[in-house]
Design a protein around this motif. Structure first.
Motif, PDB file in Angstrom:
ATOM      1  N   ALA A   1       0.818  -1.212   0.000  1.00  0.00           N
ATOM      2  CA  ALA A   1       0.000   0.000   0.000  1.00  0.00           C
ATOM      3  C   ALA A   1       0.857   1.269   0.000  1.00  0.00           C
ATOM      4  N   GLY A   2       1.893   1.283  -0.829  1.00  0.00           N
ATOM      5  CA  GLY A   2       2.749   2.453  -0.931  1.00  0.00           C
ATOM      6  C   GLY A   2       3.890   2.500   0.059  1.00  0.00           C
ATOM      7  N   HIS A   3       3.920   1.606   1.034  1.00  0.00           N
ATOM      8  CA  HIS A   3       4.972   1.593   2.044  1.00  0.00           C
ATOM      9  C   HIS A   3       6.091   0.633   1.628  1.00  0.00           C
ATOM     10  N   THR A   4       7.316   1.014   1.936  1.00  0.00           N
ATOM     11  CA  THR A   4       8.495   0.169   1.737  1.00  0.00           C
ATOM     12  C   THR A   4       9.272   0.136   3.041  1.00  0.00           C
ATOM     13  N   ALA A   5       9.515  -1.043   3.567  1.00  0.00           N
ATOM     14  CA  ALA A   5      10.230  -1.189   4.836  1.00  0.00           C
ATOM     15  C   ALA A   5      11.260  -2.297   4.701  1.00  0.00           C
TER      16      ALA A   5
ATOM     17  N   THR B   1       7.854  10.580  -2.732  1.00  0.00           N
ATOM     18  CA  THR B   1       8.264   9.626  -1.706  1.00  0.00           C
ATOM     19  C   THR B   1       8.843  10.355  -0.503  1.00  0.00           C
ATOM     20  N   LEU B   2       8.413   9.940   0.687  1.00  0.00           N
ATOM     21  CA  LEU B   2       8.988  10.397   1.945  1.00  0.00           C
ATOM     22  C   LEU B   2       9.699   9.207   2.572  1.00  0.00           C
TER      23      LEU B   2
ATOM     24  N   TYR C   1       7.338   5.935   2.313  1.00  0.00           N
ATOM     25  CA  TYR C   1       5.971   5.900   1.768  1.00  0.00           C
ATOM     26  C   TYR C   1       5.970   6.647   0.444  1.00  0.00           C
ATOM     27  N   THR C   2       5.403   6.028  -0.575  1.00  0.00           N
ATOM     28  CA  THR C   2       5.329   6.612  -1.911  1.00  0.00           C
ATOM     29  C   THR C   2       3.873   6.858  -2.270  1.00  0.00           C
ATOM     30  N   ALA C   3       3.564   8.112  -2.584  1.00  0.00           N
ATOM     31  CA  ALA C   3       2.208   8.486  -2.999  1.00  0.00           C
ATOM     32  C   ALA C   3       2.201   8.686  -4.507  1.00  0.00           C
TER      33      ALA C   3
ATOM     34  N   SER D   1      17.111  -0.033  -2.082  1.00  0.00           N
ATOM     35  CA  SER D   1      17.858   1.071  -2.685  1.00  0.00           C
ATOM     36  C   SER D   1      17.388   2.391  -2.094  1.00  0.00           C
ATOM     37  N   SER D   2      18.322   3.271  -1.819  1.00  0.00           N
ATOM     38  CA  SER D   2      17.991   4.564  -1.238  1.00  0.00           C
ATOM     39  C   SER D   2      17.109   5.365  -2.194  1.00  0.00           C
TER      40      SER D   2
END
Length: 230
Positions: free
Chosen positions: A160-164, A208-209, A197-199, A168-169
Motif C-alpha cells: 500500500a505504498g509503504h516500503t520497509a 516519496t517520503l 511511503y510513496t504516494a 535502494s535509497s
C-alpha cells in the motif's frame, strides 16, 4: 441333463458371490491427488503459485567469475607482491507477491555471496577501498585479500505504498550504475535500511517520503578530532 445344468449354474453363482465378498473385504487405496505447479501471469514472466496458496513466487539468480590485474605503485625494490586476483560470485533472488483487498503485498530478498583474492573489479578508488571492495596496489599481499563473504543485498516488504527493510535509497537517483573506472561517491551504495511511503500522484508522477539509516551515505561537515597547531 437339466439337473446337471442347474447344478453347474448354482455352483457358478456361489463362486461369484464368494468372490464378491472377498473383493469387498479388500482395502481400497485412493491415489494421492497431485497438485501441479501453476503459472502466475499477473506479475510478469517467471512467477508461479506456491502450491496450496495464492502467493506468487519468482526464483532467479546468477553466477559470475572475474579476474583482474592492477599495476603496483610501490617504489620498494623487488616488491612485486600480489597485484592480481580472482573472484567468484553468486546471487539468489526471491520475489513473493500476494494480492490482497488493499493492494499487492510484496516481499523481496536478494542474497549475494562469493570469494575473492586481492582484486577489485571496478578500480582502486578511495570509495571502493572504504567499503572493502578494492585494495591499493602496493605490491604486497596484505589487507586480508583472501576473503569469503555473504551480503544481504536486499530484504524489504512493500504494501500500500509503504516500503520497509533494506532497499535502494530513495535519495539515490543513479544507483546500480555500471562503470569502467572509479564510480561516483554515492551510486556505489547498493542498499540502505529505510522506512518509506510513496504516494502516486498520477500521469506517471509520484512523491516519496523516506527515513533512512545514513550509515553509508552520511558525509560529515566537520572533524570531531581536535588537532593542535604546531
Amino acid at each position: 441333463m437339466r439337473f446337471l445344468k442347474s447344478s453347474l449354474l448354482g455352483s457358478a453363482a456361489a463362486f461369484a458371490a464368494v468372490g464378491a465378498g472377498h473383493a469387498a473385504d479388500l482395502p481400497v487405496k485412493k491415489a494421492v491427488p497431485i497438485e501441479y505447479v501453476r503459472v502466475c501471469s499477473a506479475y510478469g514472466a517467471g512467477f508461479f503459485y506456491i502450491p496450496g496458496t495464492d502467493t506468487c513466487l519468482r526464483v532467479s539468480g546468477r553466477a559470475r567469475f572475474e579476474g583482474g590485474y592492477q599495476t603496483s605503485y610501490t617504489r620498494q625494490a623487488g616488491a612485486n607482491g600480489d597485484t592480481s586476483g580472482y573472484q567468484g560470485r553468486m546471487r539468489i533472488n526471491l520475489d513473493a507477491r500476494t494480492q490482497t483487498a488493499y493492494g499487492t503485498l510484496r516481499a523481496f530478498v536478494r542474497l549475494d555471496a562469493g570469494a575473492r583474492t586481492g582484486y577489485s573489479g571496478v578500480g582502486t578508488s578511495g570509495t571502493q577501498q572504504r567499503i572493502g571492495q578494492a585494495y591499493p596496489g602496493i605490491g604486497t599481499a596484505s589487507f586480508g585479500r583472501d576473503q569469503q563473504f555473504a551480503i544481504v543485498h536486499k530484504a524489504f516488504i512493500q504494501f500500500a505504498g509503504h516500503t520497509a527493510g533494506r532497499a535502494s535509497s530513495f535519495f539515490d537517483s543513479y544507483a546500480h550504475n555500471f562503470v569502467f573506472a572509479c564510480p561516483t561517491a554515492v551510486s556505489d551504495v547498493f542498499s540502505s535500511n529505510l522506512l518509506a511511503y510513496t504516494a502516486t500522484v498520477g500521469n506517471g508522477l509520484s512523491a516519496t517520503l523516506s527515513i533512512e539509516d545514513p550509515d553509508f551515505s552520511l558525509t560529515p561537515i566537520f572533524s570531531p578530532v581536535n588537532i593542535s597547531a604546531t
